[in-house]
Design a protein around this motif. Structure first.
Motif, PDB file in Angstrom:
ATOM      1  N   LEU A 250       0.667  -1.222   0.319  1.00  0.00           N
ATOM      2  CA  LEU A 250       0.141   0.198  -0.342  1.00  0.00           C
ATOM      3  C   LEU A 250       1.057   1.003  -0.138  1.00  0.00           C
ATOM      4  O   LEU A 250       0.190   2.488  -0.756  1.00  0.00           O
ATOM      5  CB  LEU A 250      -1.206  -0.427   1.403  1.00  0.00           C
ATOM      6  N   THR A 251       2.090   1.117   1.066  1.00  0.00           N
ATOM      7  CA  THR A 251       2.714   2.583   1.081  1.00  0.00           C
ATOM      8  C   THR A 251       3.512   2.822  -0.359  1.00  0.00           C
ATOM      9  O   THR A 251       3.307   3.781  -0.627  1.00  0.00           O
ATOM     10  CB  THR A 251       3.718   2.370   1.762  1.00  0.00           C
ATOM     11  N   GLU A 252       3.758   1.676  -0.867  1.00  0.00           N
ATOM     12  CA  GLU A 252       4.548   1.822  -2.018  1.00  0.00           C
ATOM     13  C   GLU A 252       3.202   2.278  -3.489  1.00  0.00           C
ATOM     14  O   GLU A 252       3.893   3.617  -3.943  1.00  0.00           O
ATOM     15  CB  GLU A 252       5.120   0.340  -2.973  1.00  0.00           C
ATOM     16  N   THR A 253       2.150   1.925  -3.419  1.00  0.00           N
ATOM     17  CA  THR A 253       1.631   2.750  -4.600  1.00  0.00           C
ATOM     18  C   THR A 253       1.060   3.510  -4.187  1.00  0.00           C
ATOM     19  O   THR A 253       0.908   4.404  -4.929  1.00  0.00           O
ATOM     20  CB  THR A 253       0.521   1.129  -4.371  1.00  0.00           C
ATOM     21  N   MET A 254       0.699   3.954  -3.087  1.00  0.00           N
ATOM     22  CA  MET A 254       0.175   5.260  -2.145  1.00  0.00           C
ATOM     23  C   MET A 254       1.062   6.285  -2.446  1.00  0.00           C
ATOM     24  O   MET A 254       0.691   7.892  -2.831  1.00  0.00           O
ATOM     25  CB  MET A 254      -0.700   5.141  -1.279  1.00  0.00           C
ATOM     26  N   GLY A 255       2.571   5.944  -2.543  1.00  0.00           N
ATOM     27  CA  GLY A 255       3.622   7.238  -2.627  1.00  0.00           C
ATOM     28  C   GLY A 255       3.157   7.778  -1.212  1.00  0.00           C
ATOM     29  O   GLY A 255       4.328   8.478  -1.075  1.00  0.00           O
ATOM     30  N   ILE A 256       2.905   6.893  -0.325  1.00  0.00           N
ATOM     31  CA  ILE A 256       3.219   7.203   1.110  1.00  0.00           C
ATOM     32  C   ILE A 256       3.807   7.183   1.825  1.00  0.00           C
ATOM     33  O   ILE A 256       4.563   5.093   1.943  1.00  0.00           O
ATOM     34  CB  ILE A 256       2.003   8.188   1.565  1.00  0.00           C
ATOM     35  N   GLY A 257       4.561   7.463   2.907  1.00  0.00           N
ATOM     36  CA  GLY A 257       5.619   6.374   3.928  1.00  0.00           C
ATOM     37  C   GLY A 257       4.038   5.425   4.892  1.00  0.00           C
ATOM     38  O   GLY A 257       3.351   6.332   5.311  1.00  0.00           O
ATOM     39  N   THR A 258       4.463   4.189   5.540  1.00  0.00           N
ATOM     40  CA  THR A 258       4.303   3.437   7.072  1.00  0.00           C
ATOM     41  C   THR A 258       2.961   4.876   7.159  1.00  0.00           C
ATOM     42  O   THR A 258       1.708   5.027   8.054  1.00  0.00           O
ATOM     43  CB  THR A 258       4.720   3.596   7.387  1.00  0.00           C
ATOM     44  N   LYS A 259       4.237   5.744   8.130  1.00  0.00           N
ATOM     45  CA  LYS A 259       3.426   6.423   9.153  1.00  0.00           C
ATOM     46  C   LYS A 259       2.365   7.338   8.885  1.00  0.00           C
ATOM     47  O   LYS A 259       1.535   7.687   9.521  1.00  0.00           O
ATOM     48  CB  LYS A 259       4.189   7.808  10.129  1.00  0.00           C
ATOM     49  N   SER A 260       2.380   8.088   8.037  1.00  0.00           N
ATOM     50  CA  SER A 260       1.469   8.926   7.204  1.00  0.00           C
ATOM     51  C   SER A 260      -0.010   8.178   6.730  1.00  0.00           C
ATOM     52  O   SER A 260      -0.837   8.402   6.723  1.00  0.00           O
ATOM     53  CB  SER A 260       2.388   9.393   5.813  1.00  0.00           C
ATOM     54  N   LEU A 261       0.389   7.305   6.750  1.00  0.00           N
ATOM     55  CA  LEU A 261      -1.183   5.515   6.155  1.00  0.00           C
ATOM     56  C   LEU A 261      -1.708   5.953   7.506  1.00  0.00           C
ATOM     57  O   LEU A 261      -2.831   5.980   7.308  1.00  0.00           O
ATOM     58  CB  LEU A 261      -0.158   4.598   5.386  1.00  0.00           C
ATOM     59  N   TYR A 262      -0.335   5.593   8.071  1.00  0.00           N
ATOM     60  CA  TYR A 262      -1.982   5.119   9.703  1.00  0.00           C
ATOM     61  C   TYR A 262      -2.388   6.366  10.219  1.00  0.00           C
ATOM     62  O   TYR A 262      -3.375   7.023  11.457  1.00  0.00           O
ATOM     63  CB  TYR A 262      -0.930   4.712  10.958  1.00  0.00           C
ATOM     64  N   ALA A 263      -1.608   7.646   9.916  1.00  0.00           N
ATOM     65  CA  ALA A 263      -1.735   9.055  10.724  1.00  0.00           C
ATOM     66  C   ALA A 263      -3.649   9.379   9.622  1.00  0.00           C
ATOM     67  O   ALA A 263      -4.228   9.673  10.508  1.00  0.00           O
ATOM     68  CB  ALA A 263      -0.650  10.381  10.163  1.00  0.00           C
ATOM     69  N   ALA A 264      -3.652   9.159   8.571  1.00  0.00           N
ATOM     70  CA  ALA A 264      -4.473   9.193   7.646  1.00  0.00           C
ATOM     71  C   ALA A 264      -6.022   8.887   7.816  1.00  0.00           C
ATOM     72  O   ALA A 264      -6.550   9.096   7.818  1.00  0.00           O
ATOM     73  CB  ALA A 264      -3.726  10.284   6.274  1.00  0.00           C
ATOM     74  N   PHE A 265      -5.183   7.532   8.132  1.00  0.00           N
ATOM     75  CA  PHE A 265      -6.451   6.260   7.391  1.00  0.00           C
ATOM     76  C   PHE A 265      -6.386   5.628   9.121  1.00  0.00           C
ATOM     77  O   PHE A 265      -7.429   4.405   8.983  1.00  0.00           O
ATOM     78  CB  PHE A 265      -6.523   5.533   6.641  1.00  0.00           C
ATOM     79  N   GLY A 266      -6.332   5.703  10.103  1.00  0.00           N
ATOM     80  CA  GLY A 266      -5.987   4.766  11.265  1.00  0.00           C
ATOM     81  C   GLY A 266      -5.194   3.409  11.016  1.00  0.00           C
ATOM     82  O   GLY A 266      -4.563   3.043  12.166  1.00  0.00           O
ATOM     83  N   SER A 267      -5.997   2.300  10.132  1.00  0.00           N
ATOM     84  CA  SER A 267      -5.220   1.170  10.666  1.00  0.00           C
ATOM     85  C   SER A 267      -5.463   0.461   8.448  1.00  0.00           C
ATOM     86  O   SER A 267      -6.557   1.264   8.276  1.00  0.00           O
ATOM     87  CB  SER A 267      -6.115   0.631  11.192  1.00  0.00           C
ATOM     88  N   LYS A 268      -5.589  -0.693   8.867  1.00  0.00           N
ATOM     89  CA  LYS A 268      -5.800  -1.665   7.441  1.00  0.00           C
ATOM     90  C   LYS A 268      -7.090  -1.698   7.389  1.00  0.00           C
ATOM     91  O   LYS A 268      -7.506  -1.491   6.219  1.00  0.00           O
ATOM     92  CB  LYS A 268      -4.847  -2.675   7.195  1.00  0.00           C
TER      93      LYS A 268
END
Lengths: 230, 230
Positions: free
Chosen positions: A55-73
């Motif tokens: 996901l992080t690779e495809t979305m082009g964002i970091g792991t932390k940003s993913l969790y900050a923006a979306f909470g969890s998988k």
DNA sequence: CTATTTATGCATCGATCACTGCATAAAGGA
DNA sequence: TCCTTTATGCAGTGATCGATGCATAAATAG
């Protein structure tokens, strides 16, 4: 088409990190574009087969940003499913809603499903995200229920349209709208599996055509026929 | 019924380890019973969601014995799918083969599929193992291809029967047997999804009935109709 | 310019994955 | 009886899972 403007599944974000691999704060990422990319990935690979790293690779964002923006998988998937449905909904129900008769509505639904499930007018993933996500969701009862509810929505819309057709006199009063809606829903679900297995648009269109070719027969005297068992 | 004797999905092995928790060599385990138990678990949970720990517990054997007997998880799944199909095959194709006409054959196939997908005459897992295992098999190209081939087999059988019906004069020479077989296959695939979503036997029987209620219409003049677009 | 905010890359967490090495002890042949 | 065979439970392999802590540095406000 009208829904194309809401659709950006086919435009994954240009990996903002590729230019500047250093640490520190880069530009604020486009949340909607990231969600679209995540949705596309979930759509193609399914929930369990899609890892956070994917996901992080495809979305082009970091792991932390993913969790900050979306909470969890889980929450990201739920949001992706909602985003998917918002787009997909227009693809398969627009002509359905404008159809004059129940039969034309059902045909439009199946035909447009055939188109949507084979890439739409751009390179959408094949198959239906909500339908095909059935398996592999053991344990995730919350997500499982969400997907089931998404699928159930299609049946409700179909049945409501067929019920209205009864009032319009478009369908005979003896028609079993529940069975009709279940049938159409089942055919669409089967089309999703066929699409995932590589069926092309012509094949799915043919299925839609055949499914409803006996419409007058179906809606009329269902109960008085089909009792012949082998 | 004939297939019941070959069927032992519903009799999981009585966990031989429960009595004697000590080490050392216990009794030789029943390979067929262990395979049946594994098949049932794969059928219910799917490939990826089923762990080796789940399998050893259900099969009642140790980890080492599992690998000694079946090689790997992939090989075990492949064998389970084959074992599943050997049993399932009789459930859905027996009446099909004995049917006098193409229409009766197709109806028998869909009706018996409806029965098999809702537990058969015992407590079989709902849905079709081969059909619903589509998603979540990314990366396992070998297994993916095996499952695809299993699904494709159904189409071939249907088409061959319809082609024969043409020779018999049972189907008109203008009938498109490929499209007919695809349609029946698609309906059955959709039934699998509905079964997994909780559809009962009556609902699936109704779908089968509706699907073929327009048979004479379908097999006759497909090309000359269904051109009305909304 | 300075201070605060904020999104990042990276290392890492515990858990679980499929899978294997090892000592053990029951079964079977002599 | 003795010895080989064999299936076991259990511990542990490296890998990967989802998720998090931390130092860093770009953006922003004063």
């Amino acid at each position: 088409m009208q829904w194309s403007m809401h659709n950006n599944f086919s435009t994954p974000p240009p990996s903002l990190t590729s230019i500047r691999p250093a640490r520190g704060r880069p530009r604020e990422f486009d949340r909607q574009a990231a969600l679209a990319a995540a949705t596309r990935l979930f759509w193609i690979k399914g929930y369990e087969a899609t890892s956070i790293a994917d996901l992080t690779e495809t979305m082009g964002i970091g792991t932390k940003s993913l969790y900050a923006a979306f909470g969890s998988k889980d929450e990201l998937y739920a949001e992706a499913l909602k985003y998917y449905y918002t787009t997909y909904e227009g693809l398969v129900w627009t002509r359905f809603r404008k159809a004059a008769t129940a039969r034309e509505a059902a045909l439009a639904f199946l035909q447009d499903s055939a188109i949507a499930m084979t890439g739409g007018d751009c390179d959408l993933p094949h198959g239906c995200m909500a339908t095909l996500a059935t398996v592999g969701s053991e344990g995730h009862s919350e997500l499982s229920e969400l997907m089931r509810a998404t699928r159930a929505g299609g049946f409700d819309i179909l049945k409501a349209r067929f019920d209205r057709a009864k009032s319009d006199g478009d369908l005979e009063a003896t028609a079993d709208t529940t069975k009709l809606a279940r049938f159409v829903q089942t055919v669409q679900s089967g089309m999703a599996i066929r699409a995932r297995d590589g069926a092309d648009r012509d094949e799915l269109h043919a299925v839609a055509e055949i499914a409803l070719s006996g419409w007058d027969h179906i809606t009329g005297n269902i109960d008085h026929r089909m009792q012949g068992k082998a």
